[in-house]
Design a protein around this motif. Structure first.
Motif, short mmCIF file in Angstrom:
data_model
loop_
_atom_site.label_atom_id
_atom_site.label_comp_id
_atom_site.label_asym_id
_atom_site.label_seq_id
_atom_site.Cartn_x
_atom_site.Cartn_y
_atom_site.Cartn_z
N ARG A 294 0.82 -1.22 0.00
CA ARG A 294 0.00 0.00 0.00
C ARG A 294 0.86 1.26 0.00
O ARG A 294 1.90 1.33 0.65
CB ARG A 294 -0.90 -0.01 1.25
N ASP A 296 0.21 5.20 1.05
CA ASP A 296 -0.83 6.07 1.61
C ASP A 296 -0.25 7.35 2.18
O ASP A 296 0.96 7.49 2.34
CB ASP A 296 -1.70 5.31 2.62
N HIS A 301 3.83 7.81 10.19
CA HIS A 301 5.23 7.38 10.26
C HIS A 301 6.14 8.57 10.02
O HIS A 301 5.78 9.49 9.31
CB HIS A 301 5.53 6.32 9.20
N HIS A 309 3.97 7.60 2.10
CA HIS A 309 4.91 6.48 2.30
C HIS A 309 4.37 5.21 1.65
O HIS A 309 3.21 5.13 1.26
CB HIS A 309 5.13 6.25 3.79
N HIS A 311 4.14 0.91 2.07
CA HIS A 311 4.33 -0.35 2.80
C HIS A 311 4.57 -1.39 1.71
O HIS A 311 3.65 -1.73 0.98
CB HIS A 311 3.06 -0.76 3.55
#
Ligand code: ZN
Ligand code: ZN
Length: 349
Positions: A294, A296, A301, A309, A311
């Protein structure tokens, strides 16, 4: 972009020769070389040459390898280590006489210049030293931009970056600043332009910008500001569906409000949720519906150039391992990273 077009546009805007040269210094830093103590630009007409001669340090005729150069020379400055030379050239002595007379009619006397004097005018002996300190300063001023550019080259359709140097000062008013502003021009591919602006001019440039309209015109693309008129939800949805079909070879499963769900031939699902450039997510799901990766924009973070960022792997232990995604929140621009995530997902099937 050709520097010559910059000149023509500046002249059309009735900027003086000196102001035009200032503009050229901003762009010129991108092509300046350590070994060449001049930035030489052949202008497109004798009218443009006269225009540039009016603010020049020196106007002269210089002969090299049998060609006559008629030069408007601007000496090196504190913020630009190389002389700028705006010129026309020819091998035809008759032509030189003709242009020379035309220039003198405008009250400018052209002196012939030999190699020695030319060296002095451009101060080539001191160039290496000037270049070195200029280069260090430029690197420091643009370091924030350079970091962003590296990420965007990797993850988005951006394929070029231009840093408009203004030596730690606002490009518009010259006030000292350490703020960086960027803007993106894109058509088929994209170019990111970075510059330093004071807070006031950063705010103003976001409303409208001659500079960027200018760039846009020359690149045939559209200009994207962080806060230009946002596309309506319908426009965004339509664009997203189009890209998913054409560039991602997906079938649209569902398109509702701000979310599109699409499926690849492999069975992988791609979900694009787009509320705004600062509120979006791109989700890759395996055929049984579990999230695999993902991108988003949630501010959860600490990432450089965040909060956006990625994942790379949402399976348990790596769920919260993220990297800066450098994404724009615009599927068209962010395609590269999305395609990579899809590819990785399919490799894992
Ligand atoms: Zn300013
Ligand atoms: Zn996240």
């Amino acid at each position: 972009m050709r520097l010559n077009d910059v000149i023509t546009d500046c002249i059309n805007l009735k900027l003086s020769g000196t102001a035009t040269d200032t503009f050229i210094q901003c762009y010129g830093g991108n092509i300046l070389s350590k070994d060449k103590p001049v930035l030489a630009i052949e202008v497109s007409s004798k009218e443009n040459l006269i225009w540039m001669m009016k603010g020049a340090t020196n106007a002269h005729i210089y002969i090299n390898s049998n060609a006559f150069h008629i030069n408007a020379l601007y000496e090196p400055t504190d913020r630009f280590p190389a002389a700028r030379i705006y010129f026309v050239k020819s091998e035809d002595l008759f032509w030189v006489g003709h242009i020379g007379a035309y220039i003198e009619q405008h009250g400018i006397k052209l002196a012939p210049v030999n190699d020695d004097n030319f060296s002095k005018l451009i101060d080539d002996a001191g160039y290496a030293q000037r270049y070195k300190s200029w280069h260090e300063k430029r690197k420091a001023d643009s370091s924030l931009f350079d970091g962003l550019l590296v990420g965007r080259l990797q993850n988005t359709t951006i394929d070029q970056g231009i840093w408009l140097s203004s030596g730690g000062r606002c490009l518009v008013c010259g006030e000292k600043t350490d703020r960086m502003a960027t803007s993106t021009v894109w058509g088929k591919s994209g170019m990111m332009i970075g510059m330093q602006l004071c807070l006031a001019h950063e705010t103003e440039s976001q409303k409208q910008s001659l500079l960027l309209n200018y760039l846009s015109k020359h690149l045939g693309g559209i200009v994207m500001f962080s806060n230009m008129r946002p596309q309506t939800t319908e426009e965004m949805l339509e664009q997203t569906c189009e890209i998913l079909k054409v560039n991602f070879k997906c079938t649209i499963v569902k398109a509702e409000r701000e979310t599109v769900t699409a499926r690849r031939l492999s069975g992988i699902f791609v979900v694009i949720r787009h509320q705004s450039p600062s509120n979006y997510a791109y989700i890759i799901l395996v055929p049984d519906g579990k999230q695999l990766s993902r991108v988003d924009s949630a501010n959860h973070h600490k990432v450089p150039y965040g909060p956006d960022h990625v994942h790379f792997d949402l399976r348990k232990s790596t769920k919260n391992v993220v990297e800066a995604s450098f994404t724009y929140g615009n599927v068209g621009l962010d395609m590269k990273l999305l395609l990579k995530l899809i590819q990785e997902a399919e490799d894992k099937l």
